[in-house]
Design a protein around this motif. Structure first.
Motif, PDB file in Angstrom:
ATOM      1  N   SER A 115       0.824  -1.204   0.000  1.00 22.57           N
ATOM      2  CA  SER A 115       0.000   0.000   0.000  1.00 22.57           C
ATOM      3  C   SER A 115       0.862   1.261   0.000  1.00 22.57           C
ATOM      4  O   SER A 115       0.587   2.223  -0.721  1.00 22.57           O
ATOM      5  CB  SER A 115      -0.924   0.004   1.219  1.00 22.57           C
ATOM      6  OG  SER A 115      -1.637   1.212   1.314  1.00 22.57           O
ATOM      7  N   GLY A 116       1.924   1.281   0.791  1.00 24.99           N
ATOM      8  CA  GLY A 116       2.782   2.458   0.871  1.00 24.99           C
ATOM      9  C   GLY A 116       3.622   2.699  -0.355  1.00 24.99           C
ATOM     10  O   GLY A 116       4.126   3.805  -0.558  1.00 24.99           O
ATOM     11  N   GLU A 117       3.778   1.683  -1.203  1.00 25.27           N
ATOM     12  CA  GLU A 117       4.605   1.806  -2.403  1.00 25.27           C
ATOM     13  C   GLU A 117       3.798   2.116  -3.660  1.00 25.27           C
ATOM     14  O   GLU A 117       4.364   2.531  -4.669  1.00 25.27           O
ATOM     15  CB  GLU A 117       5.370   0.493  -2.643  1.00 25.27           C
ATOM     16  CG  GLU A 117       6.366   0.130  -1.564  1.00 25.27           C
ATOM     17  CD  GLU A 117       6.881  -1.291  -1.713  1.00 25.27           C
ATOM     18  OE1 GLU A 117       8.003  -1.547  -1.243  1.00 25.27           O
ATOM     19  OE2 GLU A 117       6.174  -2.138  -2.290  1.00 25.27           O
ATOM     20  N   ARG A 118       2.488   1.909  -3.614  1.00 19.75           N
ATOM     21  CA  ARG A 118       1.703   1.916  -4.857  1.00 19.75           C
ATOM     22  C   ARG A 118       1.581   3.288  -5.500  1.00 19.75           C
ATOM     23  O   ARG A 118       1.575   3.393  -6.738  1.00 19.75           O
ATOM     24  CB  ARG A 118       0.307   1.341  -4.580  1.00 19.75           C
ATOM     25  CG  ARG A 118       0.331  -0.168  -4.388  1.00 19.75           C
ATOM     26  CD  ARG A 118      -0.988  -0.696  -3.906  1.00 19.75           C
ATOM     27  NE  ARG A 118      -0.866  -2.122  -3.552  1.00 19.75           N
ATOM     28  CZ  ARG A 118      -1.668  -2.734  -2.717  1.00 19.75           C
ATOM     29  NH1 ARG A 118      -2.653  -2.060  -2.121  1.00 19.75           N
ATOM     30  NH2 ARG A 118      -1.489  -4.008  -2.451  1.00 19.75           N
ATOM     31  N   SER A 119       1.466   4.348  -4.706  1.00 20.97           N
ATOM     32  CA  SER A 119       1.345   5.671  -5.304  1.00 20.97           C
ATOM     33  C   SER A 119       2.584   5.998  -6.130  1.00 20.97           C
ATOM     34  O   SER A 119       2.492   6.450  -7.274  1.00 20.97           O
ATOM     35  CB  SER A 119       1.145   6.732  -4.216  1.00 20.97           C
ATOM     36  OG  SER A 119       1.104   8.020  -4.782  1.00 20.97           O
ATOM     37  N   GLN A 120       3.763   5.756  -5.559  1.00 19.59           N
ATOM     38  CA  GLN A 120       4.991   6.054  -6.284  1.00 19.59           C
ATOM     39  C   GLN A 120       5.191   5.093  -7.456  1.00 19.59           C
ATOM     40  O   GLN A 120       5.655   5.494  -8.528  1.00 19.59           O
ATOM     41  CB  GLN A 120       6.197   5.999  -5.339  1.00 19.59           C
ATOM     42  CG  GLN A 120       7.463   6.584  -5.968  1.00 19.59           C
ATOM     43  CD  GLN A 120       8.558   6.785  -4.930  1.00 19.59           C
ATOM     44  OE1 GLN A 120       8.438   6.361  -3.785  1.00 19.59           O
ATOM     45  NE2 GLN A 120       9.616   7.444  -5.335  1.00 19.59           N
ATOM     46  N   ALA A 128       4.838   7.773 -18.281  1.00 19.66           N
ATOM     47  CA  ALA A 128       4.717   7.608 -19.729  1.00 19.66           C
ATOM     48  C   ALA A 128       3.490   8.335 -20.277  1.00 19.66           C
ATOM     49  O   ALA A 128       3.460   8.672 -21.463  1.00 19.66           O
ATOM     50  CB  ALA A 128       4.653   6.124 -20.087  1.00 19.66           C
ATOM     51  N   LEU A 129       2.477   8.583 -19.428  1.00 16.10           N
ATOM     52  CA  LEU A 129       1.316   9.354 -19.875  1.00 16.10           C
ATOM     53  C   LEU A 129       1.715  10.763 -20.285  1.00 16.10           C
ATOM     54  O   LEU A 129       1.134  11.355 -21.196  1.00 16.10           O
ATOM     55  CB  LEU A 129       0.261   9.440 -18.761  1.00 16.10           C
ATOM     56  CG  LEU A 129      -0.766   8.325 -18.645  1.00 16.10           C
ATOM     57  CD1 LEU A 129      -0.118   7.022 -18.226  1.00 16.10           C
ATOM     58  CD2 LEU A 129      -1.851   8.710 -17.635  1.00 16.10           C
ATOM     59  N   LEU A 303      -3.173  18.101 -13.845  1.00 15.98           N
ATOM     60  CA  LEU A 303      -3.932  16.997 -14.425  1.00 15.98           C
ATOM     61  C   LEU A 303      -3.143  15.690 -14.366  1.00 15.98           C
ATOM     62  O   LEU A 303      -3.660  14.649 -13.934  1.00 15.98           O
ATOM     63  CB  LEU A 303      -4.301  17.317 -15.877  1.00 15.98           C
ATOM     64  CG  LEU A 303      -5.392  18.367 -16.092  1.00 15.98           C
ATOM     65  CD1 LEU A 303      -5.510  18.716 -17.574  1.00 15.98           C
ATOM     66  CD2 LEU A 303      -6.740  17.887 -15.563  1.00 15.98           C
ATOM     67  N   PHE A 304      -1.894  15.729 -14.788  1.00 20.86           N
ATOM     68  CA  PHE A 304      -1.095  14.506 -14.784  1.00 20.86           C
ATOM     69  C   PHE A 304      -0.708  14.087 -13.365  1.00 20.86           C
ATOM     70  O   PHE A 304      -0.489  12.900 -13.108  1.00 20.86           O
ATOM     71  CB  PHE A 304       0.140  14.689 -15.660  1.00 20.86           C
ATOM     72  CG  PHE A 304      -0.140  14.575 -17.134  1.00 20.86           C
ATOM     73  CD1 PHE A 304      -0.071  13.354 -17.772  1.00 20.86           C
ATOM     74  CD2 PHE A 304      -0.485  15.691 -17.873  1.00 20.86           C
ATOM     75  CE1 PHE A 304      -0.336  13.241 -19.128  1.00 20.86           C
ATOM     76  CE2 PHE A 304      -0.757  15.602 -19.230  1.00 20.86           C
ATOM     77  CZ  PHE A 304      -0.684  14.370 -19.864  1.00 20.86           C
ATOM     78  N   ALA A 305      -0.614  15.052 -12.440  1.00 22.80           N
ATOM     79  CA  ALA A 305      -0.303  14.725 -11.048  1.00 22.80           C
ATOM     80  C   ALA A 305      -1.375  13.858 -10.407  1.00 22.80           C
ATOM     81  O   ALA A 305      -1.133  13.158  -9.418  1.00 22.80           O
ATOM     82  CB  ALA A 305      -0.129  16.006 -10.244  1.00 22.80           C
ATOM     83  N   PHE A 306      -2.573  13.878 -10.966  1.00 26.23           N
ATOM     84  CA  PHE A 306      -3.722  13.173 -10.403  1.00 26.23           C
ATOM     85  C   PHE A 306      -3.542  11.656 -10.391  1.00 26.23           C
ATOM     86  O   PHE A 306      -4.001  10.962  -9.476  1.00 26.23           O
ATOM     87  CB  PHE A 306      -4.957  13.544 -11.237  1.00 26.23           C
ATOM     88  CG  PHE A 306      -6.259  12.961 -10.766  1.00 26.23           C
ATOM     89  CD1 PHE A 306      -7.018  13.602  -9.806  1.00 26.23           C
ATOM     90  CD2 PHE A 306      -6.746  11.777 -11.309  1.00 26.23           C
ATOM     91  CE1 PHE A 306      -8.237  13.078  -9.393  1.00 26.23           C
ATOM     92  CE2 PHE A 306      -7.953  11.245 -10.906  1.00 26.23           C
ATOM     93  CZ  PHE A 306      -8.702  11.899  -9.945  1.00 26.23           C
ATOM     94  N   PHE A 307      -2.853  11.104 -11.401  1.00 26.34           N
ATOM     95  CA  PHE A 307      -2.916   9.667 -11.657  1.00 26.34           C
ATOM     96  C   PHE A 307      -2.324   8.807 -10.548  1.00 26.34           C
ATOM     97  O   PHE A 307      -2.948   7.851 -10.100  1.00 26.34           O
ATOM     98  CB  PHE A 307      -2.228   9.348 -12.991  1.00 26.34           C
ATOM     99  CG  PHE A 307      -3.041   9.727 -14.187  1.00 26.34           C
ATOM    100  CD1 PHE A 307      -4.072   8.919 -14.619  1.00 26.34           C
ATOM    101  CD2 PHE A 307      -2.784  10.903 -14.869  1.00 26.34           C
ATOM    102  CE1 PHE A 307      -4.832   9.261 -15.719  1.00 26.34           C
ATOM    103  CE2 PHE A 307      -3.532  11.259 -15.972  1.00 26.34           C
ATOM    104  CZ  PHE A 307      -4.565  10.438 -16.403  1.00 26.34           C
ATOM    105  N   GLY A 308      -1.090   9.083 -10.126  1.00 22.44           N
ATOM    106  CA  GLY A 308      -0.432   8.213  -9.153  1.00 22.44           C
ATOM    107  C   GLY A 308      -1.205   8.078  -7.847  1.00 22.44           C
ATOM    108  O   GLY A 308      -1.559   6.960  -7.436  1.00 22.44           O
TER     109      GLY A 308
END
Length: 391
Positions: A115-120, A128-129, A303-308
């Protein structure tokens, strides 16, 4: 996964960059071109839930390789279309190919990272987006100027097939499969849709995608048709916002790397949407091209910051044995927003004879998205407890 996503965004942005040339060649209005753009998101949306189900059933690797082969074939066929109808059919099927990949990618992240690693982890492979359009825009303009719009799609199809071969050779099987229970729970599509959390995530993503896909699909046409940016300058100027988007993804991906889902992460994402909305509102008002690109770059950053962080929240809330179906459903809802936006923006641009209404539309969607994320933030403790029980 990063290389695959890079190719995916090459193949999404190339039609947008070549849009003015294709509209002239096939005698299409902006409204008609909006229908062609939305055809991709229709096919992409339709495959989200089936793609997630197939990932849960067969594993990620076969799904990812198959997806890349299919969409590369239809990328090549894009260069053979002769009418709006044939372009729409090809792009729907291209979207089906890309739609297969999404659930498999997030399943792979969920199975292999804590869980702690998934955002990064999400932010790193999803860079790549931003890099796809940043590299793809100048690459597309160069190939377009040298070979023409039809040959452009043949080149990109070749790149995709080469990467498919690379994935088939090098991509490992899901590590999570080795730890799966001997009698896995059956994968069902209906239970995740009954969870309150999935609906809040899904509507947030739907509204976000109205702005994101409007931005990704129409900004190149806006810069060339309304800001009169030449094709030679488009390659450089068109890449700048996506490089800023890359910076936003890396920064927010790092900030979102928390050991557990929290309401603060969802609320922080909401304020990011407000930042994007503010920049989008200013973009059509400023006088110079440089100032406009600055506003578009600010919007891209948020906008792109949203994804992670967003997908970190979604994966954390998903039951472990249903990650593919859960994330597939959320992305299905998101593509409804993208499908709608691409048509609405084309209609607004034709009706108003400018893109002012389009920027207002995208900003309004982000404001409502903020409200959804604020609700998700407030309800997060309750959602976590309910999801643990239902999962």
């Amino acid at each position: 996964m990063w290389v695959m996503m890079l190719v995916a965004y090459f193949d999404r942005i190339n039609l947008s960059v070549a849009g003015p040339t294709i509209m002239a060649a096939l005698h299409m209005s902006k409204t008609q071109f909006g229908l062609a753009l939305s055809a991709f998101t229709l096919g992409y949306a339709l495959m989200q839930i089936p793609g997630g189900y197939l990932a849960d059933k067969f594993g990620s690797k076969p799904l990812l390789v198959t997806a890349l082969v299919i969409w590369s074939a239809f990328t090549a066929l894009t260069g053979m279309v002769t009418s709006l109808l044939s372009l729409q059919i090809v792009r729907v099927l291209f979207g089906v190919g890309e739609g297969i990949e999404n659930g498999a990618q997030f399943k792979l992240v969920g199975d292999n990272f804590t869980s702690g690693e998934r955002s990064q982890a999400n932010a790193l492979f999803l860079t790549a987006l931003a890099l796809g359009p940043a590299i793809g825009t100048p690459l597309t303009t160069s190939l377009l100027a040298r070979f023409g719009w039809r040959e452009l799609f043949f080149w990109f199809a070749g790149i995709g097939l080469a990467v498919a071969a690379l994935l088939a050779l090098l991509l490992p099987k899901d590590k999570g499969e080795a730890h799966a229970p001997s009698t896995p729970a059956p994968v069902k599509l209906r239970p995740p849709r009954r969870l309150k959390s999935v609906w809040l995530c899904a509507f947030s993503y739907l509204l976000f995608n109205m702005a994101f896909w409007g931005f990704l699909s129409w900004v190149p046409t806006y810069l060339t048709s309304e800001r009169h940016v030449t094709l030679s300058k488009m390659g450089l100027l068109g890449a700048v916002p996506y490089l800023c988007g890359l910076a936003g993804m890396l920064l927010f991906g790092r900030l979102g790397s928390m050991p557990r889902v929290s309401g603060g992460k969802a609320l922080g994402l909401g304020f990011g949407l407000l930042g994007a909305a503010a920049f989008l509102l200013d973009a059509p008002k400023v006088q110079s091209v440089a100032a406009c690109v600055f506003c578009l770059s600010g919007a891209a950053f948020f906008l792109f910051a949203f994804f992670g962080p967003f997908w970190s929240i979604a994966i954390d809330l998903a039951p472990g044995h249903r990650r593919g179906a859960f994330t597939g459903f959320i992305n299905f809802m998101g593509q409804i927003g993208g499908f709608t936006a691409q048509i609405v923006i084309g209609l607004l641009a034709d009706t108003m004879k400018s893109f002012v209404g389009a920027f207002l539309f995208m900003s309004a969607a982000l404001l409502v998205g903020f409200a959804c994320l604020a609700r998700l933030s407030a309800a997060m403790p309750e959602l976590l407890a309910a999801d643990e029980t239902l999962g």
